[in-house]
Design an enzyme around this catalytic site. Sequence first.
Site, short mmCIF file in Angstrom:
data_model
loop_
_atom_site.label_atom_id
_atom_site.label_comp_id
_atom_site.label_asym_id
_atom_site.label_seq_id
_atom_site.Cartn_x
_atom_site.Cartn_y
_atom_site.Cartn_z
N ASP A 98 0.81 -1.23 0.00
CA ASP A 98 0.00 0.00 0.00
C ASP A 98 0.84 1.28 0.00
O ASP A 98 2.00 1.29 0.40
CB ASP A 98 -0.97 0.02 1.19
CG ASP A 98 -0.27 -0.16 2.53
OD1 ASP A 98 0.78 -0.86 2.59
OD2 ASP A 98 -0.76 0.39 3.54
N GLU A 164 -0.67 -2.09 5.16
CA GLU A 164 0.28 -2.10 6.28
C GLU A 164 0.21 -0.79 7.06
O GLU A 164 0.38 -0.75 8.27
CB GLU A 164 1.72 -2.32 5.78
CG GLU A 164 2.74 -2.62 6.88
CD GLU A 164 3.15 -1.42 7.71
OE1 GLU A 164 3.34 -1.56 8.93
OE2 GLU A 164 3.28 -0.32 7.13
ZN LIG Z 1 5.22 3.53 6.46
ZN LIG Z 2 6.53 0.86 5.56
#
Ligand SMILES: [Zn+2]
Ligand SMILES: [Zn+2]
Length: 434
Positions: A98, A164
Amino acid sequence: MKNFLSLMLFLIGSSAFAQYSGLEKDYKSVENKVIEWRRDIHQNPELSNREFKTAEKIAKHLRSLGIEVQTGVAHTGVVGILKGDQDGKVIALRADIDALPVYERNDLPYKSNVTSEFLGEKVGVMHACGHDTHTAILMGVAEVLSKNKDKIKGTVKFIFQPAEEGPPPGEEGGALLMVKEGVLKNPDVDAIFGLHINSQTPVGVIRYKSGGTMAAAQSFTINVKGKQSHGSQPWSGIDPIMISAKIIDGLQTIISREVNLTQEAAVITVGKIKSGVRFNIIPESAEMIGTIRTLDYDMKDHINKRMMEMVPDIAKAYGAVATIEIKDATDITYNDPALVEQMLPTMKRVAGDSNVQTQNAVTGAEDFSYFQREVPGFFFFLGGMTPGTTESFPHHTPDFLIDDSGLNLGVRTLTEMSLDYLNRSISNDTKIKG
Ligand SMILES: [Zn+2]
Ligand SMILES: [Zn+2]
């Protein structure tokens, strides 16, 4: 028994493993492709839980290699399963995919001009943490390993993880959801490796820490309720903006006056304040959100307790009411010391002894910690700074820049760590049985 096993692991880990013949040509053939993939993904970044096109590209690539593919894992995640020619253990490799709501300021041929909406605001979208490099590296590792199934004694699971940086409010996602959906099961994962590119570590260098490596992250929300009044008559209201300033001040004294910073680092950051509409109105309320980073569980408890006490008390002192809510976001990223010992010889062989360096703990957080809560894991840092550069920009900033000549080392390291882990596990079992 535990000591005996550690000794065995140490002895096996110390013995030099020969380079795998034939891999060099595959590393060379994938080197430019990895850079091309990375630049394509960099130019087309997608926010957490919205990585639709990135996931499509990954799945298409894995399928083209004949790897078994699962899509839609934890929303947009992609998992690839590659069985080696011989049976053995299961190693998982994880890349996060991401991007972040940041307007890119770099002048690059593959600069991101993508915009999107985040929490109702128009934002730029940029791979300002380098997850584009992680994705491309793991696609490269998948290509090399799929051409070398004869060398794989076991199974490699490729985990391309969404979100994440954290799913949008109200949504689930990231490593936690992947674990919940059973990504470490069927086949059951024995250990997991992951890396993070670093904009301030020179290309060619790998840094790591055994044990607690990255901080636990928590988020907090503070609401201050005052009393609205005319901006010219503060005495007839209760000013939530002034009280917010006192609260921020108070929170910082927990860090600077109450915790032993020589023991571990700790951070409280207020990242957003929202209050007011006009220059001549004292508003009714203020909201603040922020993050807490800790590397020690006792320190985390103390900071949480003091924040819960202090926020309402400060507001009360000025006649307002304030509430605070603290939420866990990520646990401590903990590198299993036995696994680290076991894999260091591989890293040193691939990167060169002097290029594998230890480092201090990091106050950044990683949801890789959720995988490490389930199985032993090793998370390390890969250099992405042009050697000789004097200025480099931190992650999550508009000027964040990665030299992608460093990616090939990532491909080589993860590939050989996987092969060695699976081969060593077999020789380890055999020796113990014998
Ligand atoms: Zn980051
Ligand atoms: Zn990262």
